[in-house]
Design an enzyme around this catalytic site. Sequence first.
Site, PDB file in Angstrom:
ATOM      1  N   LYS A  44      40.991  46.886  47.170  1.00  0.00           N
ATOM      2  CA  LYS A  44      42.352  46.354  46.998  1.00  0.00           C
ATOM      3  C   LYS A  44      43.289  47.483  47.387  1.00  0.00           C
ATOM      4  O   LYS A  44      43.327  48.522  46.721  1.00  0.00           O
ATOM      5  CB  LYS A  44      42.585  45.914  45.553  1.00  0.00           C
ATOM      6  CG  LYS A  44      44.012  45.469  45.281  1.00  0.00           C
ATOM      7  CD  LYS A  44      44.084  44.711  43.980  1.00  0.00           C
ATOM      8  CE  LYS A  44      45.050  45.310  42.983  1.00  0.00           C
ATOM      9  NZ  LYS A  44      46.463  45.196  43.310  1.00  0.00           N
ATOM     10  N   GLY A 104      53.588  44.721  36.413  1.00  0.00           N
ATOM     11  CA  GLY A 104      53.901  45.027  35.026  1.00  0.00           C
ATOM     12  C   GLY A 104      55.136  44.344  34.470  1.00  0.00           C
ATOM     13  O   GLY A 104      55.492  44.559  33.315  1.00  0.00           O
ATOM     14  N   ASN A 127      46.775  41.851  35.163  1.00  0.00           N
ATOM     15  CA  ASN A 127      46.283  42.859  34.228  1.00  0.00           C
ATOM     16  C   ASN A 127      47.138  42.932  32.973  1.00  0.00           C
ATOM     17  O   ASN A 127      46.709  42.629  31.864  1.00  0.00           O
ATOM     18  CB  ASN A 127      46.266  44.216  34.957  1.00  0.00           C
ATOM     19  CG  ASN A 127      45.570  45.310  34.176  1.00  0.00           C
ATOM     20  OD1 ASN A 127      45.128  46.295  34.753  1.00  0.00           O
ATOM     21  ND2 ASN A 127      45.426  45.198  32.883  1.00  0.00           N
ATOM     22  N   ALA A 182      49.870  40.399  40.613  1.00  0.00           N
ATOM     23  CA  ALA A 182      50.887  41.194  39.912  1.00  0.00           C
ATOM     24  C   ALA A 182      52.098  40.378  39.477  1.00  0.00           C
ATOM     25  O   ALA A 182      52.518  39.428  40.134  1.00  0.00           O
ATOM     26  CB  ALA A 182      51.362  42.372  40.766  1.00  0.00           C
ATOM     27  N   GLY A 183      52.627  40.804  38.346  1.00  0.00           N
ATOM     28  CA  GLY A 183      53.876  40.234  37.839  1.00  0.00           C
ATOM     29  C   GLY A 183      53.719  38.969  37.021  1.00  0.00           C
ATOM     30  O   GLY A 183      54.703  38.445  36.511  1.00  0.00           O
TER      31      GLY A 183
HETATM   32  C1  LIG Z   1      45.473  46.202  38.026  1.00  0.00           C
HETATM   33  C2  LIG Z   1      46.157  46.104  39.293  1.00  0.00           C
HETATM   34  O1  LIG Z   1      45.584  46.060  40.336  1.00  0.00           O
HETATM   35  C3  LIG Z   1      47.624  46.046  39.275  1.00  0.00           C
HETATM   36  O2  LIG Z   1      48.113  46.925  40.222  1.00  0.00           O
HETATM   37  C4  LIG Z   1      47.934  44.616  39.546  1.00  0.00           C
HETATM   38  O3  LIG Z   1      48.751  44.485  40.603  1.00  0.00           O
HETATM   39  C5  LIG Z   1      48.270  43.836  38.333  1.00  0.00           C
HETATM   40  O4  LIG Z   1      49.617  43.729  38.032  1.00  0.00           O
HETATM   41  P1  LIG Z   1      50.084  43.178  36.601  1.00  0.00           P
HETATM   42  O5  LIG Z   1      49.723  44.229  35.623  1.00  0.00           O
HETATM   43  O6  LIG Z   1      51.560  42.952  36.726  1.00  0.00           O
HETATM   44  O7  LIG Z   1      49.342  41.907  36.340  1.00  0.00           O
END
Ligand SMILES: CC(=O)[C@@H](O)[C@H](O)COP(=O)(O)O
Length: 256
Positions: free
Chosen positions: A95, A156, A205, A183-184
């Site tokens: 990734k 995040g 995450n 993400a997000g």
């Molecule tokens: C764990 C990872 O790869 C992060 O860089 C991902 O983009 C998740 O983002 P969030 O924590 O916002 O879900």
Amino acid sequence: MVTFHGTTLPSRLMLGTAQYPSPSVLAEAFRRSGAGVATVSVRREAAGGEAGAFWDLVRELGVRLLPNTAGCHSSREAVTTARMARELFGTNWIKLEVIGHADTLQPDPWGLVEAARELCADGFEVFPYTTEDLVLAEKLLDAGCEVLMPWGAPIGTGLGLANRYGLRSLRAQFPDVPMVVDAGLGRPSQAAEAMEMGFDAVLLNTAVARAEDPAAMAEGFARAVEAGRLGYEAGAMEPRDMAAPSTPLIGKAFLA
Ligand SMILES: CC(=O)[C@@H](O)[C@H](O)COP(=O)(O)O
């Protein structure tokens, strides 16, 4: 089930491995989610000192590992990190994150394409973390990427799908390219919405790791991903402005 780079996964949910309150909570969250992929930050964990124990833990999750280049701010750094990940985890999957903006952690488009080209030429199967930008998507595909990972919102934030129009356009422009919204995402309903739009999977995450009950939240996301996908495959009705009676008039009582 979903296939990326020729590998079929049991779930359309991918989870990160950072920020959990404890290793056992992380393992329980993965168990309840049924996630098919765990992404792990090579740089972050390598800096932590207890990297060996953590990597053993993620290997024991029994899911496909997707090492990532989180924390890399140049193509050179990302390429080096990817090569280190390949040696550590014995996988060509990477990734690819090349961060270009300190506040939003927005990818650096130029660095991302440069690193993607080099890694694809070197036999990697690259999952590039990108925005919803159509031109950048085209360049990443030209560089050899077969999968795209557009952001839902900055990492995040938990904001969900910040640019629905952009994501819909991206999905429509490249209907045959497997795409993971990454993400997000903050809530299961946002994951369901991404799946209803026709995206192939979601990666998240923070929303799980920082929930009051991470394992329950992981299961909530898993159910939402399944529901959203089912809704997409079932073919949703088109919304309309005017009311249309859903109760048929035939058989209505006749009053003289
Ligand atoms: C764990 C990872 O790869 C992060 O860089 C991902 O983009 C998740 O983002 P969030 O924590 O916002 O879900």
